[in-house]
Design a protein around this motif. Sequence first.
Motif, PDB file in Angstrom:
ATOM      1  N   GLY A 175     -13.618 -38.776  95.030  1.00 22.06           N
ATOM      2  CA  GLY A 175     -13.436 -38.839  93.588  1.00 22.06           C
ATOM      3  C   GLY A 175     -11.981 -38.574  93.243  1.00 22.06           C
ATOM      4  O   GLY A 175     -11.350 -37.689  93.830  1.00 22.06           O
ATOM      5  N   ILE A 176     -11.465 -39.360  92.315  1.00 23.67           N
ATOM      6  CA  ILE A 176     -10.055 -39.222  91.912  1.00 23.67           C
ATOM      7  C   ILE A 176     -10.014 -38.957  90.418  1.00 23.67           C
ATOM      8  O   ILE A 176     -10.459 -39.792  89.618  1.00 23.67           O
ATOM      9  CB  ILE A 176      -9.278 -40.517  92.245  1.00 23.67           C
ATOM     10  N   THR A 177      -9.509 -37.776  90.029  1.00 26.07           N
ATOM     11  CA  THR A 177      -9.443 -37.455  88.603  1.00 26.07           C
ATOM     12  C   THR A 177      -7.975 -37.357  88.176  1.00 26.07           C
ATOM     13  O   THR A 177      -7.066 -37.524  88.990  1.00 26.07           O
ATOM     14  CB  THR A 177     -10.228 -36.165  88.290  1.00 26.07           C
ATOM     15  N   GLY A 178      -7.794 -37.078  86.887  1.00 25.08           N
ATOM     16  CA  GLY A 178      -6.462 -37.222  86.302  1.00 25.08           C
ATOM     17  C   GLY A 178      -5.542 -36.038  86.455  1.00 25.08           C
ATOM     18  O   GLY A 178      -4.972 -35.571  85.477  1.00 25.08           O
TER      19      GLY A 178
ATOM     20  N   THR B 183     -15.957 -48.779  99.489  1.00 22.68           N
ATOM     21  CA  THR B 183     -16.577 -49.368  98.302  1.00 22.68           C
ATOM     22  C   THR B 183     -16.028 -48.667  97.066  1.00 22.68           C
ATOM     23  O   THR B 183     -15.684 -47.485  97.111  1.00 22.68           O
ATOM     24  CB  THR B 183     -18.112 -49.230  98.334  1.00 22.68           C
ATOM     25  N   ILE B 184     -15.983 -49.427  95.972  1.00 24.28           N
ATOM     26  CA  ILE B 184     -15.462 -48.884  94.719  1.00 24.28           C
ATOM     27  C   ILE B 184     -16.627 -48.746  93.739  1.00 24.28           C
ATOM     28  O   ILE B 184     -17.458 -49.658  93.614  1.00 24.28           O
ATOM     29  CB  ILE B 184     -14.386 -49.823  94.141  1.00 24.28           C
ATOM     30  N   HIS B 185     -16.682 -47.607  93.051  1.00 24.95           N
ATOM     31  CA  HIS B 185     -17.795 -47.323  92.133  1.00 24.95           C
ATOM     32  C   HIS B 185     -17.249 -46.977  90.756  1.00 24.95           C
ATOM     33  O   HIS B 185     -16.313 -46.174  90.640  1.00 24.95           O
ATOM     34  CB  HIS B 185     -18.653 -46.180  92.676  1.00 24.95           C
ATOM     35  N   ALA B 186     -17.845 -47.548  89.728  1.00 24.22           N
ATOM     36  CA  ALA B 186     -17.426 -47.252  88.350  1.00 24.22           C
ATOM     37  C   ALA B 186     -17.881 -45.840  87.979  1.00 24.22           C
ATOM     38  O   ALA B 186     -18.898 -45.348  88.491  1.00 24.22           O
ATOM     39  CB  ALA B 186     -18.036 -48.270  87.398  1.00 24.22           C
TER      40      ALA B 186
ATOM     41  N   THR C 233     -20.804 -35.811  83.331  1.00 26.42           N
ATOM     42  CA  THR C 233     -20.604 -36.915  82.400  1.00 26.42           C
ATOM     43  C   THR C 233     -20.082 -38.170  83.089  1.00 26.42           C
ATOM     44  O   THR C 233     -19.911 -39.192  82.437  1.00 26.42           O
ATOM     45  CB  THR C 233     -19.641 -36.509  81.264  1.00 26.42           C
ATOM     46  N   ASN C 234     -19.802 -38.097  84.374  1.00 23.99           N
ATOM     47  CA  ASN C 234     -19.443 -39.320  85.106  1.00 23.99           C
ATOM     48  C   ASN C 234     -19.902 -39.175  86.563  1.00 23.99           C
ATOM     49  O   ASN C 234     -20.417 -38.117  86.964  1.00 23.99           O
ATOM     50  CB  ASN C 234     -17.939 -39.629  84.999  1.00 23.99           C
ATOM     51  N   LEU C 235     -19.700 -40.231  87.346  1.00 23.44           N
ATOM     52  CA  LEU C 235     -20.206 -40.230  88.730  1.00 23.44           C
ATOM     53  C   LEU C 235     -19.505 -39.179  89.594  1.00 23.44           C
ATOM     54  O   LEU C 235     -20.113 -38.643  90.532  1.00 23.44           O
ATOM     55  CB  LEU C 235     -20.035 -41.627  89.349  1.00 23.44           C
ATOM     56  N   ILE C 236     -18.250 -38.868  89.273  1.00 18.16           N
ATOM     57  CA  ILE C 236     -17.526 -37.855  90.059  1.00 18.16           C
ATOM     58  C   ILE C 236     -18.192 -36.493  89.866  1.00 18.16           C
ATOM     59  O   ILE C 236     -18.459 -35.771  90.832  1.00 18.16           O
ATOM     60  CB  ILE C 236     -16.039 -37.818  89.643  1.00 18.16           C
TER      61      ILE C 236
ATOM     62  N   VAL D  53     -15.285 -44.780  96.685  1.00 10.76           N
ATOM     63  CA  VAL D  53     -14.183 -44.326  95.833  1.00 10.76           C
ATOM     64  C   VAL D  53     -14.582 -44.463  94.378  1.00 10.76           C
ATOM     65  O   VAL D  53     -15.096 -45.501  93.951  1.00 10.76           O
ATOM     66  CB  VAL D  53     -12.911 -45.173  96.101  1.00 10.76           C
ATOM     67  N   CYS D  54     -14.368 -43.390  93.604  1.00  9.44           N
ATOM     68  CA  CYS D  54     -14.602 -43.447  92.158  1.00  9.44           C
ATOM     69  C   CYS D  54     -13.460 -42.739  91.465  1.00  9.44           C
ATOM     70  O   CYS D  54     -13.148 -41.586  91.794  1.00  9.44           O
ATOM     71  CB  CYS D  54     -15.929 -42.773  91.807  1.00  9.44           C
ATOM     72  N   ALA D  55     -12.818 -43.423  90.525  1.00  8.60           N
ATOM     73  CA  ALA D  55     -11.693 -42.827  89.785  1.00  8.60           C
ATOM     74  C   ALA D  55     -12.032 -42.777  88.305  1.00  8.60           C
ATOM     75  O   ALA D  55     -12.542 -43.749  87.736  1.00  8.60           O
ATOM     76  CB  ALA D  55     -10.423 -43.639  90.021  1.00  8.60           C
TER      77      ALA D  55
END
Length: 203
Positions: free
Chosen positions: A15-18, A78-81, A118-121, A41-43
């Motif tokens: 997971g990649i956050t800001g 793989t990339i995940h929204a 609130t998100n996949l991460i 991968v999910c950003a």
Amino acid sequence: MRRRDTLPAMKVFLGITGASGAPYAKGILDGLVAAGAEVGVCASSAGIEVLATELYRDASLPRDEVLARFTDHAAGVTIHAPDDWKSPFASGSARIDAYVVCPCSMSTVGTLASGAMTNLIHRAASVALKERRRLVLVPRETPLSSIHLRGLATLNDAGAVILLAAPGFYHGADTVQDLVDFVVARCLDQLGVEHALVRRWGD
Ligand SMILES: Cc1cc2nc3c(=O)[nH]c(=O)nc-3n(C[C@H](O)[C@H](O)[C@H](O)COP(=O)(O)O)c2cc1C
């Protein structure tokens, strides 16, 4: 057939956050791919902005372009929204070996510590904690308020590894890449991934 060929590939969520620290995320992905891992991968939106700013020096790059450059079409990635609740990483029933959120923003720390998703991460990290699986969080923020510290302590108590993006200098760092490699190496160690990025103390 060699025994190695019969083993399933390690499955890891990235997971990649800001938060600042995109080069660490790139190093972790490269290390996982080199080790033959399957990586999801999910950003977050802010994570995309940080990748675009810090790796590609263009904050206006669209999400798809950022992720295409970041993953470079590597095998097993793989990339995940962020709203992909059907992803295997959203469920404890999927066999996932380890989870890492790098960089990890204080917003995501606060959300995770509250138990909200609130998100996949957030969901993947919460699954890791409830299933007692390896979860590595890599914050960069400094200095830290008592709110940040309490959130990190809560997550540590719940089983997460808090791995600060705080490179050491004792391995003879000459370049910025050496400092990046130091943090990436510590992350890969925690994930149980072999690497030769940094000479180990005593070797
Ligand atoms: C370039 C850039 C750098 C940032 N660096 C940090 C940081 O180091 N730590 C942090 O907690 N937030 C940082 N932020 C702010 C977060 O991105 C913001 O709080 C966001 O809401 C986090 O959302 P997320 O956790 O869903 O990614 C940064 C934002 C940008 C655009």
